[in-house]
Design a protein around this motif. Structure first.
Motif, mmCIF file in Angstrom:
data_model
loop_
_atom_site.group_PDB
_atom_site.id
_atom_site.type_symbol
_atom_site.label_atom_id
_atom_site.label_comp_id
_atom_site.label_asym_id
_atom_site.label_seq_id
_atom_site.Cartn_x
_atom_site.Cartn_y
_atom_site.Cartn_z
ATOM 1 N N ALA A 128 0.815 -1.214 0.000
ATOM 2 C CA ALA A 128 0.000 0.000 0.000
ATOM 3 C C ALA A 128 0.851 1.268 0.000
ATOM 4 C CB ALA A 128 -0.926 0.011 1.214
ATOM 5 N N ALA A 129 2.185 1.099 -0.171
ATOM 6 C CA ALA A 129 3.122 2.224 -0.216
ATOM 7 C C ALA A 129 3.097 3.047 1.071
ATOM 8 C CB ALA A 129 2.854 3.113 -1.429
ATOM 9 N N ASP A 130 3.059 2.374 2.221
ATOM 10 C CA ASP A 130 3.091 3.059 3.498
ATOM 11 C C ASP A 130 4.389 3.871 3.610
ATOM 12 O OD1 ASP A 130 4.264 2.737 6.520
ATOM 13 O OD2 ASP A 130 2.110 3.131 6.530
ATOM 14 N N PRO A 131 4.295 5.166 3.912
ATOM 15 C CA PRO A 131 5.492 6.020 3.914
ATOM 16 C C PRO A 131 6.581 5.560 4.889
ATOM 17 C CG PRO A 131 3.504 7.362 3.908
ATOM 18 C CD PRO A 131 3.060 5.941 4.128
ATOM 19 N N LYS A 132 6.197 5.071 6.060
ATOM 20 C CA LYS A 132 7.188 4.626 7.030
ATOM 21 C C LYS A 132 7.963 3.417 6.509
ATOM 22 C CE LYS A 132 7.767 2.888 11.747
ATOM 23 N NZ LYS A 132 7.087 2.468 13.008
#
Length: 600
Positions: free
Chosen positions: A193-197
């Motif tokens: 989901a392309a989580d920024p962290k």
């Protein structure tokens, strides 16, 4: 701290070259052996190895010119000379041992390089705990490379850890001398989901030019898998069948096939090589989790290689999967994984390439083990009190903390139940109709109670649920502060008063594993360091662990290495159903679900 893993090459190269050229004598010559060449996949008789400065200077049929008055000469007597074995993915904490004691246990089995992910201690002590593991690893006479843990918590929003790992922590750790990459990226939904962290941690690793470890525990090999691979993870060890192994290598990953104390995933995947004929250089062997009893009684990577051979793998290919394939994957092909000039002199002598008895082990040109006995010291770190005082319940627990109230007027309820699967990490999401007595839900017919007890912040919190598959009978309980990955306390039992006794006992001793039956403690394994490890010798820990296994069997559990299943019941990134401090988690959807189904 001195960096034993990567000594200054300009200081080493001149003499290494001089010995290789025949201008100076070697420190050590191993002569008259069969050279197992993992670069060419050959076994070449009549060769010798010259060693200088802990590295291989030359491999040739005649190295008499390299023998001087001070040269140590070892006669291989026609035995095989193969590279020291590498474990590509493992957690030292799963051995219930510190890095020093783990090294002491596995060196006689021929393991000379380990790629460790200390995410267990990271969940308890954060970056400080990782540094302690890293520092003790650097002190050892073999190569213990550390991967910076990536996911603490493993599933944000579904569990609460003692400490968290941040992208800033990852950036800092990438500069440490023994860090070779990012530990297994367990939050695969976050990456997809392309989580920024998650992407920030991966980016920090890639900027440092290091390897991103994978962990994709989902049967979905479609777009979600493609997205995960695109995000950066370079390997995966969560495959359980041939299709998993094939999918990973076809998408450019390395397929890591594991044989741990309870994970038997080599036989079901290695057919991708032995029957389908896929390129074996993209397959790697590892252990993932081995407890002390396995290490002492059965072996380590030598056990995995023997198992792969017994599954039909060519011995030379199996050895490649435990040596050069691993080294290449981590960008260390010029350092470890083969017997060739310039590499570290990590060498095993064995008389049989299939049965693989480990007769002599050399690490960095030094004899470190012989005939199953360690020949060197494995130095210990001075572990501080902050690492030894980590079990905080906030109060003494009683049987009432483990009660599960039933809906008013109910005589029975339908419950969601965690189903344990023998020899595998995944569980099943089951349902069971359970009786109600005096307003409380009770287990029966193989279903017993499970509780997660918060132990990091002394909240006094207890999450209750049900589990099946252990086969326990009588009035008993088993408790452990090893509860991947958040490492709260997991208590499984058939009697609430025994569950309270077991939980309070672990708070008293500072962590570990205990089993109670009818008010009597049948077994205790003290794990005072972070509630995960002991700095006692492996043989002592293994003896206590064996009493634990015997006690589990005496209480009715006949599963192979059931303790490993017990320790993973809170791992909320492996399907299907798990428990956390926040409730029951359906890992197929990554959502919390109710323990009891609504009544119709």
């Amino acid at each position: 701290m001195e960096n034993a893993l990567f000594p200054n090459w300009p200081d080493v190269a001149p003499r290494l070259i001089a010995v290789g050229a025949g201008r100076e004598p070697a420190d050590l010559v191993i002569r008259n052996g069969i050279w197992v060449n993992v670069h060419s996949r050959e076994a070449l008789p009549g060769y010798s190895i010259a060693v200088a400065e802990g590295r291989i200077a030359s491999v040739a049929a005649d190295l008499s010119h390299a023998i001087g008055p001070q040269t140590e000469v070892i006669d291989a007597k026609g035995r095989y000379m193969l590279p020291g074995l590498c474990d590509a993915h493992m957690h030292i904490e799963s051995g219930m041992l510190t890095p020093a004691e783990f090294a002491r246990a596995v060196i006689p089995h021929g393991t000379t390089s380990m790629f460790t992910d200390p995410h267990e201690i990271a969940n308890v002590l954060g970056l400080d705990g990782v540094r302690m593991m890293h520092d003790e690893a650097l002190m050892q006479p073999v190569n213990i490379f550390t991967q910076m843990p990536s996911c603490a918590p493993s599933a944000p929003g579904l569990e609460t850890t003692g400490m968290e790992i941040t992208p800033e922590d990852v950036v800092e750790a990438m500069a440490w001398p023994g860090i070779v990459g990012l530990g297994e990226m367990m939050n695969f939904p976050g990456v997809a989901a392309a989580d920024p962290k998650m992407l920030a941690e991966i980016a920090a690793t890639q900027v440092a030019g290091k390897t991103v470890g994978g962990h994709y525990a989902s049967p979905d090999l479609g777009s979600a898998f493609a997205a995960y691979v695109a995000g950066g993870p370079a390997d995966d060890h969560e495959g359980t069948c041939e299709a998993d192994a094939i999918a990973r290598v076809r998408q450019g990953m390395r397929s890591m096939m594991r044989l741990g104390s309870a994970w038997y995933d080599v036989e079901t995947q290695i057919t991708a090589v032995t029957e389908k004929g896929l390129d074996p250089r993209n397959f790697i062997l590892c252990t993932d989790d081995c407890h002390s009893g396995t290490l002492v009684n059965d072996g380590h990577m030598n056990r995995v290689v023997r198992h792969a051979i017994s599954c039909g793998c060519d011995p030379l290919i199996a050895i490649q999967m435990a040596t050069i394939n691993t080294a290449t994957h981590f960008g260390l092909e010029r350092e470890i994984g083969s017997i060739a000039p310039g590499r570290r002199a990590d060498v095993i002598l064995t008389s049989d390439l299939t049965k693989l008895p480990i007769e002599q082990v050399f690490a960095r040109g030094r004899l470190v083990a012989e005939d199953g006995k360690i020949r060197v010291d494995c130095p210990h770190l001075e572990w501080p009190d902050t690492a030894r005082n980590t079990v905080h319940l906030g109060k003494d627990l009683t049987s009432s903390n483990f009660e599960i109230p039933a809906p008013d007027g109910a005589n029975s309820v339908r419950a969601n139940v965690i189903g344990v699967v023998e020899n595998q990490a995944p569980t099943q999401a089951l349902k069971a109709d359970l009786p109600v007595r005096d307003g409380l839900v009770e287990g029966e017919s193989g279903v017993c109670q499970i509780a997660l007890v918060e132990r990091h912040r002394a909240t006094g919190g207890v999450t209750n649920a049900f589990v099946s598959g252990f086969g326990y009978t009588g009035n008993m309980a088993m408790a452990s502060t090893v509860a991947h990955d958040s490492h709260h306390m997991i208590v499984v039992g058939t009697d609430r008063s025994q569950m309270a006794l077991a939980a309070n006992r672990l708070a008293e001793v500072g962590g570990g594993i205990t089993i109670f039956r009818d008010g009597e403690e049948l077994a205790l394994v003290e794990l005072p360091i972070a509630g995960l490890m002991s700095d006692s010798p492996a043989t002592e820990v293994a003896a206590k662990a064996q009493k634990m296994v015997d006690a589990m069997q005496a209480c009715g559990c006949q599963l192979n290495n059931a303790y490993m299943q017990h320790s993973l019941l809170a791992l909320v990134v492996i399907p299907e159903l798990r428990i956390s401090d926040l409730g029951l988690v359906d890992v197929r959807s990554f959502q919390k679900i109710p323990l009891l189904e609504p009544q119709s």
